[in-house]
Design a protein around this motif. Structure first.
Motif, PDB file in Angstrom:
ATOM      1  N   ASP A  46       1.037  -1.408   0.034  1.00 56.90           N
ATOM      2  CA  ASP A  46       0.084   0.150   0.055  1.00 56.90           C
ATOM      3  C   ASP A  46       0.805   1.265  -0.040  1.00 56.90           C
ATOM      4  O   ASP A  46       0.554   2.342  -0.411  1.00 56.90           O
ATOM      5  CB  ASP A  46      -0.934   0.130   1.369  1.00 56.90           C
ATOM      6  CG  ASP A  46      -2.037   1.092   1.108  1.00 56.90           C
ATOM      7  OD1 ASP A  46      -2.810   1.041   0.148  1.00 56.90           O
ATOM      8  OD2 ASP A  46      -2.017   1.898   2.065  1.00 56.90           O
ATOM      9  N   PHE A  47       2.075   1.104   0.550  1.00 54.87           N
ATOM     10  CA  PHE A  47       2.958   2.084   0.761  1.00 54.87           C
ATOM     11  C   PHE A  47       3.642   2.608  -0.941  1.00 54.87           C
ATOM     12  O   PHE A  47       3.692   3.345  -1.536  1.00 54.87           O
ATOM     13  CB  PHE A  47       4.049   2.014   1.555  1.00 54.87           C
ATOM     14  CG  PHE A  47       5.274   2.983   1.331  1.00 54.87           C
ATOM     15  CD1 PHE A  47       5.402   4.348   1.145  1.00 54.87           C
ATOM     16  CD2 PHE A  47       6.374   2.171   0.581  1.00 54.87           C
ATOM     17  CE1 PHE A  47       6.600   5.045   1.269  1.00 54.87           C
ATOM     18  CE2 PHE A  47       7.756   3.054   0.466  1.00 54.87           C
ATOM     19  CZ  PHE A  47       7.593   4.392   0.713  1.00 54.87           C
ATOM     20  N   ILE A  48       3.934   1.265  -1.550  1.00 58.57           N
ATOM     21  CA  ILE A  48       4.583   1.263  -2.863  1.00 58.57           C
ATOM     22  C   ILE A  48       3.521   1.700  -4.118  1.00 58.57           C
ATOM     23  O   ILE A  48       3.726   2.512  -4.906  1.00 58.57           O
ATOM     24  CB  ILE A  48       4.978  -0.260  -3.288  1.00 58.57           C
ATOM     25  CG1 ILE A  48       6.146  -0.555  -2.066  1.00 58.57           C
ATOM     26  CG2 ILE A  48       5.738   0.008  -4.604  1.00 58.57           C
ATOM     27  CD1 ILE A  48       6.586  -2.087  -2.211  1.00 58.57           C
ATOM     28  N   VAL A  49       2.474   0.841  -4.075  1.00 59.84           N
ATOM     29  CA  VAL A  49       1.514   0.984  -4.940  1.00 59.84           C
ATOM     30  C   VAL A  49       0.081   1.215  -4.317  1.00 59.84           C
ATOM     31  O   VAL A  49      -0.488   0.258  -4.294  1.00 59.84           O
ATOM     32  CB  VAL A  49       1.284  -0.210  -6.157  1.00 59.84           C
ATOM     33  CG1 VAL A  49       0.438   0.320  -7.195  1.00 59.84           C
ATOM     34  CG2 VAL A  49       2.882   0.095  -6.568  1.00 59.84           C
ATOM     35  N   PRO A  50      -0.417   2.383  -3.856  1.00 57.90           N
ATOM     36  CA  PRO A  50      -1.494   2.287  -3.085  1.00 57.90           C
ATOM     37  C   PRO A  50      -2.915   1.603  -3.885  1.00 57.90           C
ATOM     38  O   PRO A  50      -3.041   2.208  -5.077  1.00 57.90           O
ATOM     39  CB  PRO A  50      -1.844   3.787  -3.016  1.00 57.90           C
ATOM     40  CG  PRO A  50      -0.518   4.318  -2.994  1.00 57.90           C
ATOM     41  CD  PRO A  50       0.377   3.651  -3.917  1.00 57.90           C
ATOM     42  N   GLY A  51      -3.629   0.671  -3.475  1.00 61.18           N
ATOM     43  CA  GLY A  51      -4.748   0.246  -4.100  1.00 61.18           C
ATOM     44  C   GLY A  51      -4.474  -1.031  -4.838  1.00 61.18           C
ATOM     45  O   GLY A  51      -5.508  -1.720  -5.343  1.00 61.18           O
ATOM     46  N   LEU A  52      -3.208  -1.433  -5.013  1.00 62.86           N
ATOM     47  CA  LEU A  52      -2.794  -2.467  -5.811  1.00 62.86           C
ATOM     48  C   LEU A  52      -3.698  -3.681  -5.415  1.00 62.86           C
ATOM     49  O   LEU A  52      -4.073  -4.676  -5.952  1.00 62.86           O
ATOM     50  CB  LEU A  52      -1.439  -2.720  -5.905  1.00 62.86           C
ATOM     51  CG  LEU A  52      -0.790  -3.811  -6.253  1.00 62.86           C
ATOM     52  CD1 LEU A  52      -0.893  -3.752  -8.053  1.00 62.86           C
ATOM     53  CD2 LEU A  52       0.623  -4.404  -6.087  1.00 62.86           C
TER      54      LEU A  52
END
Length: 417
Positions: A46-52
């Motif tokens: 969620d930090f790297i790609v929020p919503g992934l």
């Protein structure tokens, strides 16, 4: 973001602060993306790609909740999660990418228990089977006693310090095999770390080193200070003294105190005297030696007290650890799933107990008098079997997270909980 497992818990101050950082491109590096639950991994992603991976709640329902079901295929679940994360995760094992690392050899060192040790071992295990009905506490007491007896049959006794070292060696297969291993390491002029999490066992190993090899080893455990005091050396000082000593030397360390922060590449031998029930923790301990900067072949010695007549505690726990370790490498799932449970260990030990007549191992059907001896989950399974025999569609709920409902039975419009 290095040591990204620090933001594994959603909603904490550190996690919120990190996720508030603005950046066009983010990288999270960690050796343990999953420490407690798969939600750890969700928080990092969620930090790297929020919503992934969707919301935390939907993610937990899709991936965390299935882990509570014993029938869940952990490897398949892990592969499905990897597929959803896609190119955003790169998992590499250091032995796969660090060509400079030397070989690592696992050496299983089995020795048959002396009669005294074997007799005490069997008496403790049989006693544990008979007393198991009262519940988990009795089972744990039995397992801890068997573990101690496997290390040395005198460990449960208070007077072990008064027993001569020759007598201690003659009555313990594992201690005798460790002595032999230390002799071989001394002949090669190399260094060794001995791991055990029990203070009494640590003192026993230190005594062995002093009286048989003239080595006065440091002992590092949870109470060893990070900073030196007037009366105690710090962990760093103990390690530096060990590494500076030329030729053969040894140090005794608790695996619980060796998880992070210790770099001991002067040693290239590791003896896991008392095995951890968690394969990840055991590997972390070994990695104090097997890491960048190590130039010699690393030997991981596993002394085991065994028997020709039954599968011993040491052998059972070794096989379970290897199975858990293989599963951990093949999938992404919490380390608590990889840890050997007390019930799992107890059942395997009991399965190989000579002359066992416990109902769990018997081929004859259970009688009404046997039900009182069953472990709670097995009792629930027996109740489910009775409903099934009565023609109901039955669901036996998981050991955990069942909200108090142990068995669900349905037939037509009738249902029982």
């Amino acid at each position: 973001l290095d040591e990204a497992q620090k933001i594994k818990t959603p909603g904490t101050l550190v996690t919120n602060a990190v996720k508030a950082l603005k950046a066009d491109f983010k990288i999270a590096a960690t050796g343990t993306p999953v420490e407690n639950t798969l939600v750890d991994l969700w928080s990092i992603c969620d930090f790297i790609v929020p919503g992934l991976l969707g919301s935390a709640r939907s993610f937990a329902q899709s991936y965390q909740t299935p882990l509570k079901k014993e029938e869940t295929d952990l490897e398949q679940l892990g592969e499905r999660l990897r597929a959803q994360i896609g190119c955003h995760i790169k998992r590499r094992l250091k032995e796969d990418v660090l060509e400079a690392l030397p070989p690592k050899r696992i050496v299983c060192r089995k020795r048959r228990m002396p009669p005294e040790q074997e007799a005490r071992y069997l008496a403790a295990l049989r006693g544990g089977v008979e007393e198991r009905a009262p519940g988990r506490n009795a089972m744990l007491r039995c397992l801890f006693e068997i573990r101690d007896i496997s290390d040395h049959p005198a460990l449960p006794d208070r007077e072990i310090d008064a027993i001569p070292i020759d007598r201690l060696l003659a009555t313990s297969a594992k201690l005798a095999e460790t002595h032999r291993c230390l002799e071989e390491i001394r002949e090669r002029g190399e260094k060794v770390i001995l791991f055990s999490d029990r203070r009494k066992t640590q003192r026993l190993l230190a005594r062995l080193l002093r009286e048989c090899f003239g080595v006065n080893p440091s002992i590092i455990h949870g109470q060893t200070p990070v900073h030196a005091t007037r009366s105690k050396e710090s962990r760093r000082e103990a390690v530096e003294r060990f590494q500076a000593q030329p030729g053969f030397h040894a140090i005794v360390i608790s695996p619980l105190a060796a998880g992070v922060g210790l770099n001991i590449t002067a040693a290239n031998h590791v003896i896991h005297y008392t095995r951890s029930w968690n394969p990840a923790r055991e590997e972390q301990a070994t990695d104090r030696v097997y890491r960048i900067g190590q130039r010699r072949t690393v030997y991981v010695h596993l002394p085991m007290a065994v028997s020709d007549d039954f599968k011993s505690f040491d052998l059972v726990i070794h096989e379970l650890l290897e199975r858990k370790r293989a599963l951990a490498r093949a999938s992404l799932f919490p380390t608590e799933q990889a840890e050997i449970s007390p019930l799992e260990l107890f059942e395997h030990l009991h399965e190989h107990l000579p002359g066992s007549s416990h109902p769990l191992a018997a081929e004859s059907p259970l009688g009404i008098e046997d039900l009182d001896t069953l472990e709670p989950f097995c009792f629930e399974a027996a109740v489910a079997a009775l409903w099934d025999a009565a023609g109901y569609a039955v669901i036996l709920t998981p050991r955990r997270g069942d909200h108090g409902a142990d068995v669900v039975a349905r037939r037509g419009e009738r249902g029982f909980l």
